[in-house]
Every structure is written in C-alpha cells, then in structure tokens.
Design a protein around this motif. Structure first.
Motif, PDB file in Angstrom:
ATOM      1  N   LEU A  36      56.861  40.816  49.877  1.00 27.41           N
ATOM      2  CA  LEU A  36      57.487  40.001  48.841  1.00 27.41           C
ATOM      3  C   LEU A  36      56.479  39.491  47.807  1.00 27.41           C
ATOM      4  O   LEU A  36      56.857  39.131  46.695  1.00 27.41           O
ATOM      5  CB  LEU A  36      58.203  38.809  49.485  1.00 27.41           C
ATOM      6  N   SER A  37      55.220  39.452  48.161  1.00 30.76           N
ATOM      7  CA  SER A  37      54.203  38.906  47.250  1.00 30.76           C
ATOM      8  C   SER A  37      53.930  39.865  46.093  1.00 30.76           C
ATOM      9  O   SER A  37      53.700  41.051  46.299  1.00 30.76           O
ATOM     10  CB  SER A  37      52.896  38.651  48.005  1.00 30.76           C
ATOM     11  N   THR A  38      53.936  39.315  44.887  1.00 25.07           N
ATOM     12  CA  THR A  38      53.621  40.098  43.687  1.00 25.07           C
ATOM     13  C   THR A  38      52.660  39.300  42.803  1.00 25.07           C
ATOM     14  O   THR A  38      52.670  38.068  42.814  1.00 25.07           O
ATOM     15  CB  THR A  38      54.889  40.427  42.882  1.00 25.07           C
ATOM     16  N   PRO A  39      51.813  39.991  42.042  1.00 24.50           N
ATOM     17  CA  PRO A  39      50.843  39.287  41.189  1.00 24.50           C
ATOM     18  C   PRO A  39      51.376  39.020  39.795  1.00 24.50           C
ATOM     19  O   PRO A  39      52.221  39.746  39.283  1.00 24.50           O
ATOM     20  CB  PRO A  39      49.689  40.291  41.123  1.00 24.50           C
ATOM     21  N   ASP A  40      50.861  37.974  39.159  1.00 23.18           N
ATOM     22  CA  ASP A  40      51.015  37.792  37.717  1.00 23.18           C
ATOM     23  C   ASP A  40      49.742  38.355  37.093  1.00 23.18           C
ATOM     24  O   ASP A  40      48.727  37.657  36.981  1.00 23.18           O
ATOM     25  CB  ASP A  40      51.185  36.308  37.378  1.00 23.18           C
ATOM     26  N   LEU A  41      49.778  39.614  36.735  1.00 24.11           N
ATOM     27  CA  LEU A  41      48.572  40.301  36.291  1.00 24.11           C
ATOM     28  C   LEU A  41      47.987  39.696  35.019  1.00 24.11           C
ATOM     29  O   LEU A  41      46.765  39.706  34.822  1.00 24.11           O
ATOM     30  CB  LEU A  41      48.872  41.784  36.092  1.00 24.11           C
ATOM     31  N   GLU A  42      48.852  39.169  34.174  1.00 20.90           N
ATOM     32  CA  GLU A  42      48.377  38.566  32.934  1.00 20.90           C
ATOM     33  C   GLU A  42      47.563  37.305  33.223  1.00 20.90           C
ATOM     34  O   GLU A  42      46.484  37.097  32.660  1.00 20.90           O
ATOM     35  CB  GLU A  42      49.561  38.249  32.029  1.00 20.90           C
ATOM     36  N   MET A  43      48.068  36.464  34.141  1.00 20.38           N
ATOM     37  CA  MET A  43      47.336  35.254  34.501  1.00 20.38           C
ATOM     38  C   MET A  43      46.035  35.590  35.222  1.00 20.38           C
ATOM     39  O   MET A  43      44.993  34.962  34.979  1.00 20.38           O
ATOM     40  CB  MET A  43      48.205  34.351  35.378  1.00 20.38           C
ATOM     41  N   ILE A  44      46.084  36.567  36.120  1.00 22.45           N
ATOM     42  CA  ILE A  44      44.872  36.956  36.850  1.00 22.45           C
ATOM     43  C   ILE A  44      43.796  37.431  35.884  1.00 22.45           C
ATOM     44  O   ILE A  44      42.632  37.023  35.965  1.00 22.45           O
ATOM     45  CB  ILE A  44      45.209  38.032  37.897  1.00 22.45           C
ATOM     46  N   GLU A  63      49.291  27.129  52.079  1.00 17.32           N
ATOM     47  CA  GLU A  63      49.494  28.522  52.481  1.00 17.32           C
ATOM     48  C   GLU A  63      49.180  28.676  53.964  1.00 17.32           C
ATOM     49  O   GLU A  63      48.178  28.130  54.450  1.00 17.32           O
ATOM     50  CB  GLU A  63      48.574  29.436  51.668  1.00 17.32           C
ATOM     51  N   ALA A  64      50.020  29.402  54.673  1.00 21.46           N
ATOM     52  CA  ALA A  64      49.778  29.698  56.083  1.00 21.46           C
ATOM     53  C   ALA A  64      48.668  30.739  56.209  1.00 21.46           C
ATOM     54  O   ALA A  64      48.463  31.563  55.318  1.00 21.46           O
ATOM     55  CB  ALA A  64      51.052  30.191  56.741  1.00 21.46           C
ATOM     56  N   ARG A  65      47.965  30.714  57.324  1.00 21.83           N
ATOM     57  CA  ARG A  65      46.737  31.487  57.469  1.00 21.83           C
ATOM     58  C   ARG A  65      46.941  32.986  57.264  1.00 21.83           C
ATOM     59  O   ARG A  65      46.228  33.635  56.494  1.00 21.83           O
ATOM     60  CB  ARG A  65      46.115  31.236  58.851  1.00 21.83           C
ATOM     61  N   GLU A  66      47.888  33.582  57.960  1.00 28.11           N
ATOM     62  CA  GLU A  66      48.033  35.033  57.908  1.00 28.11           C
ATOM     63  C   GLU A  66      48.519  35.503  56.546  1.00 28.11           C
ATOM     64  O   GLU A  66      48.078  36.526  56.026  1.00 28.11           O
ATOM     65  CB  GLU A  66      48.968  35.522  59.014  1.00 28.11           C
ATOM     66  N   ILE A  67      49.452  34.765  55.946  1.00 32.67           N
ATOM     67  CA  ILE A  67      49.933  35.121  54.605  1.00 32.67           C
ATOM     68  C   ILE A  67      48.808  34.933  53.591  1.00 32.67           C
ATOM     69  O   ILE A  67      48.600  35.763  52.697  1.00 32.67           O
ATOM     70  CB  ILE A  67      51.176  34.289  54.228  1.00 32.67           C
ATOM     71  N   ASN A  68      48.070  33.854  53.735  1.00 31.77           N
ATOM     72  CA  ASN A  68      46.930  33.602  52.859  1.00 31.77           C
ATOM     73  C   ASN A  68      45.913  34.739  52.940  1.00 31.77           C
ATOM     74  O   ASN A  68      45.449  35.261  51.919  1.00 31.77           O
ATOM     75  CB  ASN A  68      46.273  32.283  53.263  1.00 31.77           C
ATOM     76  N   ALA A  69      45.580  35.146  54.164  1.00 36.43           N
ATOM     77  CA  ALA A  69      44.597  36.218  54.347  1.00 36.43           C
ATOM     78  C   ALA A  69      45.092  37.529  53.747  1.00 36.43           C
ATOM     79  O   ALA A  69      44.321  38.261  53.093  1.00 36.43           O
ATOM     80  CB  ALA A  69      44.301  36.400  55.832  1.00 36.43           C
ATOM     81  N   TYR A  70      46.371  37.820  53.943  1.00 29.30           N
ATOM     82  CA  TYR A  70      46.938  39.051  53.377  1.00 29.30           C
ATOM     83  C   TYR A  70      46.827  39.032  51.853  1.00 29.30           C
ATOM     84  O   TYR A  70      46.405  40.023  51.239  1.00 29.30           O
ATOM     85  CB  TYR A  70      48.405  39.200  53.784  1.00 29.30           C
ATOM     86  N   ARG A  71      47.184  37.921  51.244  1.00 30.14           N
ATOM     87  CA  ARG A  71      47.204  37.849  49.782  1.00 30.14           C
ATOM     88  C   ARG A  71      45.787  37.864  49.195  1.00 30.14           C
ATOM     89  O   ARG A  71      45.553  38.468  48.138  1.00 30.14           O
ATOM     90  CB  ARG A  71      47.982  36.603  49.345  1.00 30.14           C
ATOM     91  N   ILE A  72      44.854  37.225  49.858  1.00 34.27           N
ATOM     92  CA  ILE A  72      43.465  37.272  49.401  1.00 34.27           C
ATOM     93  C   ILE A  72      42.966  38.710  49.392  1.00 34.27           C
ATOM     94  O   ILE A  72      42.330  39.167  48.431  1.00 34.27           O
ATOM     95  CB  ILE A  72      42.570  36.389  50.293  1.00 34.27           C
ATOM     96  N   ASN A  73      43.257  39.432  50.467  1.00 32.14           N
ATOM     97  CA  ASN A  73      42.795  40.817  50.578  1.00 32.14           C
ATOM     98  C   ASN A  73      43.557  41.750  49.646  1.00 32.14           C
ATOM     99  O   ASN A  73      42.953  42.559  48.924  1.00 32.14           O
ATOM    100  CB  ASN A  73      42.951  41.288  52.020  1.00 32.14           C
ATOM    101  N   LYS A  74      44.869  41.634  49.624  1.00 33.26           N
ATOM    102  CA  LYS A  74      45.708  42.539  48.838  1.00 33.26           C
ATOM    103  C   LYS A  74      45.417  42.422  47.347  1.00 33.26           C
ATOM    104  O   LYS A  74      45.328  43.432  46.627  1.00 33.26           O
ATOM    105  CB  LYS A  74      47.182  42.237  49.104  1.00 33.26           C
ATOM    106  N   PHE A  75      45.287  41.205  46.855  1.00 39.22           N
ATOM    107  CA  PHE A  75      45.146  40.983  45.417  1.00 39.22           C
ATOM    108  C   PHE A  75      43.712  40.619  45.020  1.00 39.22           C
ATOM    109  O   PHE A  75      43.479  40.175  43.901  1.00 39.22           O
ATOM    110  CB  PHE A  75      46.127  39.899  44.968  1.00 39.22           C
ATOM    111  N   LYS A  76      42.768  40.819  45.955  1.00 41.34           N
ATOM    112  CA  LYS A  76      41.338  40.629  45.696  1.00 41.34           C
ATOM    113  C   LYS A  76      41.052  39.248  45.086  1.00 41.34           C
ATOM    114  O   LYS A  76      40.300  39.107  44.115  1.00 41.34           O
ATOM    115  CB  LYS A  76      40.816  41.744  44.790  1.00 41.34           C
ATOM    116  N   LEU A  77      41.646  38.227  45.688  1.00 41.05           N
ATOM    117  CA  LEU A  77      41.494  36.883  45.150  1.00 41.05           C
ATOM    118  C   LEU A  77      40.083  36.335  45.310  1.00 41.05           C
ATOM    119  O   LEU A  77      39.692  35.408  44.598  1.00 41.05           O
ATOM    120  CB  LEU A  77      42.501  35.936  45.828  1.00 41.05           C
ATOM    121  N   ASN A  78      39.322  36.934  46.234  1.00 41.15           N
ATOM    122  CA  ASN A  78      37.934  36.474  46.365  1.00 41.15           C
ATOM    123  C   ASN A  78      37.081  36.892  45.176  1.00 41.15           C
ATOM    124  O   ASN A  78      35.940  36.447  45.048  1.00 41.15           O
ATOM    125  CB  ASN A  78      37.317  36.963  47.679  1.00 41.15           C
TER     126      ASN A  78
END
Length: 376
Positions: free
Chosen positions: A84-92, A112-127
């Motif tokens: 369900l998670s999608t990025p706002d590419l313009e904001m990023i 943010e819950a741990r597992e969802i947070n970890a998934y989103r950090i990895n998926k959308f390269k938030l680091n």
C-alpha cells in the motif's frame, strides 16, 4: 532568526503515503473479507503499544486478525500492507535538493511501527534523505507526546530557531510551534516549497532543459530521421501531457499529440495510447510518452501492440536503463503519481538514452519478438 540548519519531517503524508491508516485498514478488510468494524476495534486497542515498539508485528497481527483461523497467511497479510505504501516523488526529489544545496540535517519524526518503518526505509531509500530516525518504534514515544519532539531536538544539536518541522497533521504542527519550532502544515508540494522558500530555503526550479542537439534515432532504415516524439494521455494524465508537450516543443522537438485534446473524465486511455503505440511500432514516431492516472493502464495497453516495448517509469535509472538494455520505445508515466518537474527529467533521460545494441541485449529482445510473431 538564524539560517535554517535542520528539518524535522514526518514521513507518512509528507514523503510517502501513510503506512497503515484507516483507509488502508478498510482496504485490507475488504480484500481479505474481514469484519472491518471488529478489526478496527481491535486495532484501536493495540496501535499505541504497537507503534511504540512494545509488541511485534506478529503479535499485533495475531491479536487483530489471526485470533481465529483464516484462509490466508500472516505473510500474505503483511505483503498486502507493504504494497500500500507509495512515494511522493516530487517531495522526495525536492527535499533531496534542498538538503544538498543548503547542507541541511534532516531528521524523521514519525509515528511508525518497526517492521513497516524498516520496509519503507529500505524500499524508498529513505536513509539517503534522513540523517537519523526518531521513529515511535525506536524511541517508545509517539506523537502527540511532546517527549518525541524533545528527543529530536536533543539529537539535532541545533538552536530552536534553526529548526523547521513539516507534518500533514495540524495538531502535531501546533504542538511543535508551541515548543518554539517553526512549523509547516504540509498539504502539497507547492505550498510546502513556498513556505520553505519564505524561510530562505528556495530551490531554483529547473525548467526542464532538454538537450535536443540534433538527436537522431538509430533505426534499421538507411535514412536517419530526426527524433519525433509522440505523447498520449487520458483525463488522468491530461494536465501532465499539456506541460510535457509544451516543454518538448519549446526544446525544439517535433511532437505529435495523440490526445486527449480536452479534459473529459469519461474518456478511456486505450483510445489515445493505442494509436500512438501503433505509430511507434510502424516508425511514424521515434519514441512515445503515454500517461494515465497511475501509468499502469497506459503501459498495459501500449504493450499489446507488437513492436512496442513500454514500461512504467518512476526513476532516472530505469528511464535510462530501459532504453540502453531493453530498447524501450514508450515510457509510461502516472499523471497522478509523478510531478511535472520529475516527469520532465525522466522524459529528457528517456529521449537522450540510446540502445547499446550488444549481443546479449539483442538475444533477449529476439526471444520477446518470437513471442510476438507466434502469438496467433
């Protein structure tokens, strides 16, 4: 006021969609044929403990969904949540630009819950954006607890008047303001960009600088024609199409607009995408850009035409690699997903890229061509 040195950002609702909000829980209940009210009641009893990292994802799901036997697995339910998670590419893209331009420290302050947070950090390269994460699951505090803001302030090691907080929830914005932090209520990219510009963090918006210098299309024909670009969209991509057509023409490209020619919310993407795809396949145009709301339908339609190699593109690597390795000739965009600045950059990359024409790539494409020839 000192120059801004640090941004505090919420993640869900600012850079990404929310991770697991009411709307998504309703979708999950419908998808898995669950009692939505019962699931919501159970979530209400669990979510604070869950988001503060005091119970695991499995424990949360066991108590909310799998307290009785189901005809689907926990892993299937988790995969649905993650999808369900999608990025706002313009904001990023915007935050990356101002971080680099002004040397900002960027800190996530999010529930943010741990597992969802970890998934989103990895998926959308938030680091690549955040220097560190003050997430509720890590610090065992969640907004509206003021303690989570104090932790972020301590971690920032910067004066209060050098901090800016951005969140899509007005209550949390008001809390941060009450603690002396300049705060912005995020509703969309443009208003947030303007608010930051007013604080001295402006990014010169790059009008899309296409480089058309005598670009030519490599074809099997002995005649090398100047590149001709086709553009097609339904109502979902209409506004973006209008902007891209104007930019391409200004840059000196010959552009064929396959419609839609006016905004009609009842129109259908195949009526515009298929004629453009046929024009690409028969060589009338060199490359095409197909746009619908998400880009998915346009991509499906385009790929029904033999000789078309289209893909939904949301990042610069794929825009280039899709041409260089796979000889992509139609790029599909989501008019409701991709902002005009990023779309322009992707189109430029797509147009400038060239197929490598190496044996391994030709071999793979030939296998695809065989499928097209044998489909009847």
């Amino acid at each position: 006021m000192n120059a801004i040195s640090c941004l505090f950002l919420d993640i869900g609702g600012v850079l990404l969609s929310n991770g697991w909000d009411y709307k998504f829980r309703q979708r999950a209940a419908e998808h898995f044929h669950l009692d939505a009210n019962e699931m919501e009641n159970r979530h209400g009893l669990l979510f604070v403990t869950y988001e503060e990292g005091r119970i695991t994802f499995n424990e949360y799901l066991d108590r909310m969904v799998f307290y009785q036997k189901r005809d689907f697995t926990p892993d299937q339910f988790k995969d649905f949540i993650f999808s369900l998670s999608t990025p706002d590419l313009e904001m990023i893209a915007f935050i990356k630009k101002i971080k680099l331009q002004y040397g900002l420290k960027v800190i996530a302050v999010s529930n943010e819950a741990r597992e969802i947070n970890a998934y989103r950090i990895n998926k959308f390269k938030l680091n690549e954006i955040f220097d560190f994460f003050v997430s509720s699951c890590y610090v065992h505090r969640r907004k509206p607890d003021a303690a989570i803001f104090r932790l972020a302030i301590d971690g920032a090691q910067a004066p209060l008047d050098e901090l800016v907080y951005i969140d899509n929830t007005q209550m949390f914005v008001n809390m941060a303001k009450g603690m002396g932090i300049t705060s912005i209520h995020h509703t969309d990219y443009l208003s947030t960009a303007k608010a930051l510009a007013d604080l001295g963090l402006s990014v010169k918006e790059k009008s899309i600088e296409f480089q058309p210098q005598n670009l030519k299309e490599e074809t099997s024909s002995p005649v090398r024609k100047m590149m001709r670009i086709g553009v097609a969209s339904d109502h979902g991509g209409f506004d973006l199409k209008v902007k891209l057509v104007a930019l391409l023409k200004t840059a000196g490209y010959e552009v064929k607009d396959f419609g839609a020619y006016q905004l009609n919310t009842d129109d259908d993407y195949p009526d515009f995408v298929i004629p453009m795809s046929e024009a690409v396949a028969n060589g009338e145009i060199s490359r095409g850009v197909a746009i619908c709301g998400s880009g998915v339908g346009a991509c499906i339609a385009a790929n029904k035409i033999a000789g078309v190699r289209s893909a939904l593109i949301t990042d610069s690597f794929s825009a280039r690699q899709g041409v260089e390795d796979d000889n992509m000739n139609i790029m599909c965009l989501g008019g409701r997903i991709t902002g005009s600045a990023l779309a322009g950059e992707l189109v430029q990359i797509f147009i400038n890229a060239r197929f490598k024409n190496e044996e391994r790539f030709l071999r793979r494409l030939n296998k695809v061509s065989v499928l097209e020839r044998n489909k009847d």
